[in-house]
Write an enzyme that holds these catalytic residues in place. Structure first.
Site, PDB file in Angstrom:
ATOM      1  N   ARG A  54       0.984 -15.056  62.822  1.00  0.00           N
ATOM      2  CA  ARG A  54       1.522 -15.565  61.563  1.00  0.00           C
ATOM      3  C   ARG A  54       1.075 -16.999  61.262  1.00  0.00           C
ATOM      4  O   ARG A  54       0.941 -17.396  60.111  1.00  0.00           O
ATOM      5  CB  ARG A  54       3.057 -15.511  61.633  1.00  0.00           C
ATOM      6  N   TYR A 107       2.287 -20.995  34.469  1.00  0.00           N
ATOM      7  CA  TYR A 107       2.323 -19.559  34.753  1.00  0.00           C
ATOM      8  C   TYR A 107       3.784 -19.097  34.773  1.00  0.00           C
ATOM      9  O   TYR A 107       4.627 -19.718  35.407  1.00  0.00           O
ATOM     10  CB  TYR A 107       1.647 -19.374  36.116  1.00  0.00           C
ATOM     11  N   ASP A 179      -2.113 -26.367  39.599  1.00  0.00           N
ATOM     12  CA  ASP A 179      -2.546 -24.969  39.727  1.00  0.00           C
ATOM     13  C   ASP A 179      -3.921 -24.875  39.072  1.00  0.00           C
ATOM     14  O   ASP A 179      -4.062 -24.989  37.863  1.00  0.00           O
ATOM     15  CB  ASP A 179      -1.523 -24.050  39.039  1.00  0.00           C
ATOM     16  N   LYS A 204      -7.436 -14.180  41.899  1.00  0.00           N
ATOM     17  CA  LYS A 204      -8.223 -14.164  40.668  1.00  0.00           C
ATOM     18  C   LYS A 204      -9.719 -14.329  41.001  1.00  0.00           C
ATOM     19  O   LYS A 204     -10.355 -13.393  41.406  1.00  0.00           O
ATOM     20  CB  LYS A 204      -7.713 -15.252  39.720  1.00  0.00           C
TER      21      LYS A 204
END
Ligand SMILES: *Cc1c(COP(=O)(O)O)cnc(C)c1O
Length: 388
Positions: A54, A107, A179, A204
């Site tokens: 992790r 967003y 962002d 994206k």
């Protein structure tokens, strides 16, 4: 080194891997230690330490390193989605009693997280006009910790004056998060324009093929340790196969984005000449209110932009959209394929209400030939007009 070279090179070390070009995909939870001494020594404080799946493996280090090389950060963490990257960045630097300033063009899930979860944990938020620039200073309170930026917004495409915002924020000891998903880290360098933390939905353009979800957050000093600790604390790690797809995608980011740019410009210019179109929301057009800022700070535009149609009926819109073949209708973007969706900013704007009448469409110009895309849009307008 130029970007194109850095993203081909960073996060790869064939010599340590039998000469194989790409890094191996390590599927890992347990990491074994050969002796008691090495087990005791493995505290996981060093970001390169492999102590548990992790916390990171050479597979996630590869995409993190490539992202750092692209954005210019000192340290990056890779999360399971762009949303998880946003959450990690916000949670890392905010505490109960703090205040955050968020661009009204952010967003939508960023807005939802802020108004829901952050509010629940005692963080207050104010949404601000994305074009506020140096005027942000007047909104900064004694307990403001973060100014959150996103430029251009992915629905309404306002370009932000990041240098002016960052100067005003830093003057008052406030940090700036950006962002940078729209520019893919290639057409805009937020760290060079004052950001302290830069994140992207790697889903994206970095992945680029609509087949994996991932998020990346990069920090500069003095924010690295806090970012990394929060990443580990949240446990939102990236799976090995998606990490691999991210590092694979980033190698071709520059050539893909250059084509997205060219196709987006070609479509935007053509659309601007159409009688059905009221306005095209593409910062690369001289008609765009943010064009000068975009020209000053960006080196290009990705494939995502908006088209505001004159008012049409739902039947006309259906006639236009239902028979599209090259343009898919669906969320997300950044893949090789073109997309077109109707969007409505009304519900996601509070600082500057959206008051335009007419239907807003969001287009993602993919990597097809622009002539074919234009031909399809021309036919679509034909259907829209026939349904009037
Ligand atoms: C899609 C998107 C995100 C979130 O990414 P996911 O991987 O879908 O969670 C964040 N910011 C922007 C600007 C986006 O377009």
């Amino acid at each position: 080194m130029k970007d194109e070279t850095r993203i081909v090179t960073a996060g790869r070390d064939p010599e340590s891997n039998h000469g194989i070009v790409n890094p191996p995909v390590y599927h890992a939870s347990t990491v074994l230690f050969p002796t008691l001494e090495t087990l005791r020594a493995a505290q996981g404080n060093d970001p390169r330490e492999v102590v548990y799946g992790r916390n990171g493996t050479p597979t996630t280090f590869a995409i993190q390193d490539a992202f750092c090389a692209l954005e210019g950060g000192d340290l990056a963490v890779a999360c399971g989605s762009g949303k998880a990257a946003i959450v990690t960045a916000l949670v890392a630097f905010l505490e109960a009693g703090d205040h955050i300033l968020i661009t009204d063009s952010s967003y939508q899930p960023t807005r939802t997280f802020t108004l829901g979860m952050l509010a629940k944990y005692g963080v207050e938020a104010t949404f601000y006009d994305p074009t506020i620039g140096a005027g942000i200073a007047e909104l900064i309170r004694p307990n403001t910790r973060v100014v959150y930026t996103e430029s251009p917004g992915s629905i309404t495409f306002e370009v932000q004056d990041l240098p002016a915002i960052a100067r005003a924020a830093h003057d008052k000891g406030v940090m700036v998060i950006n962002d940078n998903t729209w520019a893919g880290g290639y057409f805009f360098k937020p760290f060079e324009h004052g950001a302290d933390i830069v994140l992207q939905a790697g889903t994206k353009y970095i992945v680029g093929h609509s087949d994996a979800m991932l998020g990346l957050v990069a920090a500069r000093e003095p924010y690295c340790e806090r970012l990394r600790k929060t990443f580990v604390a949240l446990g939102s790690c990236l799976g090995p196969d998606d990490a691999y797809l991210g590092q694979r995608g980033i190698r071709t980011l520059a050539v893909r984005l250059d084509r997205h740019y060219a196709n987006g410009m070609a479509l935007a210019q053509w659309l601007e000449s159409r009688p059905e179109v009221k306005r095209v929301l593409h910062p690369g057009l001289t008609s765009h209110p943010g064009h000068d800022l975009w020209k000053r700070d960006f080196t290009g535009a990705s494939g995502l932009f908006g088209v505001l149609l004159h008012p049409v009926s739902e039947a006309q819109l259906g006639a236009m959209l239902d028979d599209l073949e090259l343009f898919g209708m669906g969320w997300s973007w950044g893949g090789y394929e073109s997309l077109l969706v109707p969007v409505d900013p009304v519900a996601v704007r509070t600082a500057v209400p959206w008051q335009e009448d007419g239907q807003l469409l969001r287009i993602h110009a993919g990597l097809e030939h622009a002539d074919d895309l234009i031909a399809e849009l021309e036919a679509a307008f034909g259907r829209l007009n026939a349904a009037a």
